[in-house]
Scaffold this motif. Structure first.
Motif, PDB file in Angstrom:
ATOM      1  N   TRP A 227       0.828  -1.197   0.000  1.00  0.00           N
ATOM      2  CA  TRP A 227       0.000   0.000   0.000  1.00  0.00           C
ATOM      3  C   TRP A 227       0.862   1.246   0.000  1.00  0.00           C
ATOM      4  O   TRP A 227       2.044   1.202   0.299  1.00  0.00           O
ATOM      5  CB  TRP A 227      -0.970   0.023   1.185  1.00  0.00           C
ATOM      6  CG  TRP A 227      -0.295   0.005   2.522  1.00  0.00           C
ATOM      7  CD1 TRP A 227       0.206   1.072   3.212  1.00  0.00           C
ATOM      8  CD2 TRP A 227      -0.022  -1.135   3.314  1.00  0.00           C
ATOM      9  NE1 TRP A 227       0.769   0.664   4.390  1.00  0.00           N
ATOM     10  CE2 TRP A 227       0.638  -0.694   4.484  1.00  0.00           C
ATOM     11  CE3 TRP A 227      -0.267  -2.498   3.167  1.00  0.00           C
ATOM     12  CZ2 TRP A 227       1.059  -1.564   5.474  1.00  0.00           C
ATOM     13  CZ3 TRP A 227       0.155  -3.356   4.161  1.00  0.00           C
ATOM     14  CH2 TRP A 227       0.800  -2.884   5.298  1.00  0.00           C
ATOM     15  N   THR A 228       0.194   2.364  -0.329  1.00  0.00           N
ATOM     16  CA  THR A 228       0.886   3.653  -0.392  1.00  0.00           C
ATOM     17  C   THR A 228       0.542   4.544   0.796  1.00  0.00           C
ATOM     18  O   THR A 228       0.901   5.722   0.796  1.00  0.00           O
ATOM     19  CB  THR A 228       0.538   4.392  -1.700  1.00  0.00           C
ATOM     20  OG1 THR A 228      -0.873   4.649  -1.722  1.00  0.00           O
ATOM     21  CG2 THR A 228       0.961   3.596  -2.921  1.00  0.00           C
ATOM     22  N   LYS A 229      -0.126   4.008   1.792  1.00  0.00           N
ATOM     23  CA  LYS A 229      -0.559   4.791   2.955  1.00  0.00           C
ATOM     24  C   LYS A 229       0.628   5.541   3.565  1.00  0.00           C
ATOM     25  O   LYS A 229       1.692   4.974   3.780  1.00  0.00           O
ATOM     26  CB  LYS A 229      -1.173   3.869   4.001  1.00  0.00           C
ATOM     27  CG  LYS A 229      -1.757   4.610   5.187  1.00  0.00           C
ATOM     28  CD  LYS A 229      -2.442   3.638   6.138  1.00  0.00           C
ATOM     29  CE  LYS A 229      -3.109   4.377   7.274  1.00  0.00           C
ATOM     30  NZ  LYS A 229      -3.837   3.462   8.154  1.00  0.00           N
ATOM     31  N   GLY A 230       0.403   6.835   3.836  1.00  0.00           N
ATOM     32  CA  GLY A 230       1.439   7.652   4.448  1.00  0.00           C
ATOM     33  C   GLY A 230       2.372   8.331   3.472  1.00  0.00           C
ATOM     34  O   GLY A 230       3.274   9.055   3.884  1.00  0.00           O
ATOM     35  N   HIS A 231       2.161   8.104   2.171  1.00  0.00           N
ATOM     36  CA  HIS A 231       3.018   8.722   1.155  1.00  0.00           C
ATOM     37  C   HIS A 231       2.156   9.579   0.231  1.00  0.00           C
ATOM     38  O   HIS A 231       1.136   9.120  -0.261  1.00  0.00           O
ATOM     39  CB  HIS A 231       3.746   7.653   0.345  1.00  0.00           C
ATOM     40  CG  HIS A 231       4.630   6.791   1.191  1.00  0.00           C
ATOM     41  ND1 HIS A 231       5.865   7.204   1.619  1.00  0.00           N
ATOM     42  CD2 HIS A 231       4.432   5.564   1.713  1.00  0.00           C
ATOM     43  CE1 HIS A 231       6.400   6.259   2.366  1.00  0.00           C
ATOM     44  NE2 HIS A 231       5.548   5.247   2.439  1.00  0.00           N
ATOM     45  N   PRO A 232       2.564  10.813  -0.037  1.00  0.00           N
ATOM     46  CA  PRO A 232       1.778  11.667  -0.926  1.00  0.00           C
ATOM     47  C   PRO A 232       1.858  11.183  -2.375  1.00  0.00           C
ATOM     48  O   PRO A 232       2.869  10.646  -2.806  1.00  0.00           O
ATOM     49  CB  PRO A 232       2.426  13.045  -0.772  1.00  0.00           C
ATOM     50  CG  PRO A 232       3.831  12.756  -0.344  1.00  0.00           C
ATOM     51  CD  PRO A 232       3.768  11.483   0.463  1.00  0.00           C
ATOM     52  N   ALA A 233       0.759  11.376  -3.091  1.00  0.00           N
ATOM     53  CA  ALA A 233       0.724  11.008  -4.509  1.00  0.00           C
ATOM     54  C   ALA A 233       1.475  12.065  -5.316  1.00  0.00           C
ATOM     55  O   ALA A 233       1.495  13.230  -4.917  1.00  0.00           O
ATOM     56  CB  ALA A 233      -0.711  10.905  -4.989  1.00  0.00           C
ATOM     57  N   PRO A 234       2.081  11.682  -6.405  1.00  0.00           N
ATOM     58  CA  PRO A 234       2.192  10.312  -6.929  1.00  0.00           C
ATOM     59  C   PRO A 234       3.317   9.555  -6.227  1.00  0.00           C
ATOM     60  O   PRO A 234       4.379  10.113  -5.969  1.00  0.00           O
ATOM     61  CB  PRO A 234       2.506  10.519  -8.406  1.00  0.00           C
ATOM     62  CG  PRO A 234       3.226  11.829  -8.456  1.00  0.00           C
ATOM     63  CD  PRO A 234       2.653  12.666  -7.336  1.00  0.00           C
ATOM     64  N   SER A 235       3.053   8.295  -5.921  1.00  0.00           N
ATOM     65  CA  SER A 235       4.071   7.451  -5.311  1.00  0.00           C
ATOM     66  C   SER A 235       3.708   5.986  -5.494  1.00  0.00           C
ATOM     67  O   SER A 235       2.553   5.645  -5.724  1.00  0.00           O
ATOM     68  CB  SER A 235       4.224   7.759  -3.818  1.00  0.00           C
ATOM     69  OG  SER A 235       3.056   7.373  -3.117  1.00  0.00           O
ATOM     70  N   CYS A 236       4.714   5.135  -5.394  1.00  0.00           N
ATOM     71  CA  CYS A 236       4.519   3.690  -5.447  1.00  0.00           C
ATOM     72  C   CYS A 236       5.150   3.072  -4.207  1.00  0.00           C
ATOM     73  O   CYS A 236       6.161   3.577  -3.700  1.00  0.00           O
ATOM     74  CB  CYS A 236       5.167   3.070  -6.689  1.00  0.00           C
ATOM     75  SG  CYS A 236       4.351   3.506  -8.235  1.00  0.00           S
ATOM     76  N   SER A 237       4.579   1.992  -3.744  1.00  0.00           N
ATOM     77  CA  SER A 237       5.162   1.255  -2.625  1.00  0.00           C
ATOM     78  C   SER A 237       6.393   0.497  -3.110  1.00  0.00           C
ATOM     79  O   SER A 237       6.657   0.414  -4.309  1.00  0.00           O
ATOM     80  CB  SER A 237       4.141   0.252  -2.073  1.00  0.00           C
ATOM     81  OG  SER A 237       3.932  -0.808  -2.999  1.00  0.00           O
ATOM     82  N   ALA A 238       7.110  -0.067  -2.178  1.00  0.00           N
ATOM     83  CA  ALA A 238       8.191  -0.982  -2.535  1.00  0.00           C
ATOM     84  C   ALA A 238       7.567  -2.258  -3.115  1.00  0.00           C
ATOM     85  O   ALA A 238       6.375  -2.535  -2.898  1.00  0.00           O
ATOM     86  CB  ALA A 238       9.008  -1.321  -1.290  1.00  0.00           C
ATOM     87  N   TRP A 239       8.339  -3.031  -3.845  1.00  0.00           N
ATOM     88  CA  TRP A 239       7.884  -4.339  -4.320  1.00  0.00           C
ATOM     89  C   TRP A 239       7.866  -5.295  -3.131  1.00  0.00           C
ATOM     90  O   TRP A 239       8.843  -5.392  -2.394  1.00  0.00           O
ATOM     91  CB  TRP A 239       8.810  -4.879  -5.404  1.00  0.00           C
ATOM     92  CG  TRP A 239       8.678  -4.147  -6.701  1.00  0.00           C
ATOM     93  CD1 TRP A 239       9.469  -3.136  -7.152  1.00  0.00           C
ATOM     94  CD2 TRP A 239       7.698  -4.363  -7.719  1.00  0.00           C
ATOM     95  NE1 TRP A 239       9.036  -2.703  -8.389  1.00  0.00           N
ATOM     96  CE2 TRP A 239       7.948  -3.449  -8.762  1.00  0.00           C
ATOM     97  CE3 TRP A 239       6.624  -5.249  -7.849  1.00  0.00           C
ATOM     98  CZ2 TRP A 239       7.171  -3.390  -9.912  1.00  0.00           C
ATOM     99  CZ3 TRP A 239       5.841  -5.194  -8.993  1.00  0.00           C
ATOM    100  CH2 TRP A 239       6.116  -4.271 -10.015  1.00  0.00           C
TER     101      TRP A 239
END
Length: 133
Positions: free
Chosen positions: A86-98
């Motif tokens: 998930w991307t929770k806690g990160h502003p868009a645009p962003s991707c989680s780690a694999w």
């Protein structure tokens, strides 16, 4: 026995551009499943490719709407969630780690891709993709 040597051939195209032919490895693109109403997507990568590990998922948030994107992986399509990104806690645009872990080749998997609001409520509709490891 004499070893064969790979040669590259340049074929002139219009203007000053050239097309180069040669032996190169195949890049394996991740499979993408969009959040149906927009705002992000999830990805499944079956085989390793460059720095991307195999049998992995990631979530990507493209909307600056206060929501986040969550991707759930169901190995063997049995209704049990085995991994989450998930991307929770990160502003868009962003991707989680694999998020990865080895699976047996040919294993069926489903990824579910959804937007989740700041209170943790899943916003429907969800995206779904069926793949194999």
């Amino acid at each position: 026995m004499k070893a064969k040597r790979l040669t590259r051939v340049a074929i002139p195209l219009a203007g000053s551009a050239a097309l180069i032919f040669g032996m190169q490895g195949t890049a394996l693109a991740a499979q993408t499943v969009n959040v149906p109403d927009g705002g992000g997507y999830g990805q499944w990568q079956a085989d390793p490719s460059g720095s991307i590990p195999g049998d992995s998922i990631r979530a990507c948030d493209t909307g600056s709407d206060g929501d986040y994107v969550r991707v759930d992986l169901d190995v063997n399509r049995n209704g049990s969630i085995d991994r989450t990104a998930w991307t929770k806690g990160h502003p868009a645009p962003s991707c989680s780690a694999w998020i990865s872990g080895n699976l047996t080749e040919g294993t069926p998997v489903t990824i579910w891709v959804m937007r989740v609001d700041s209170g943790g409520t899943i916003l429907l509709p969800e995206g779904k993709g069926n793949f194999t490891a």
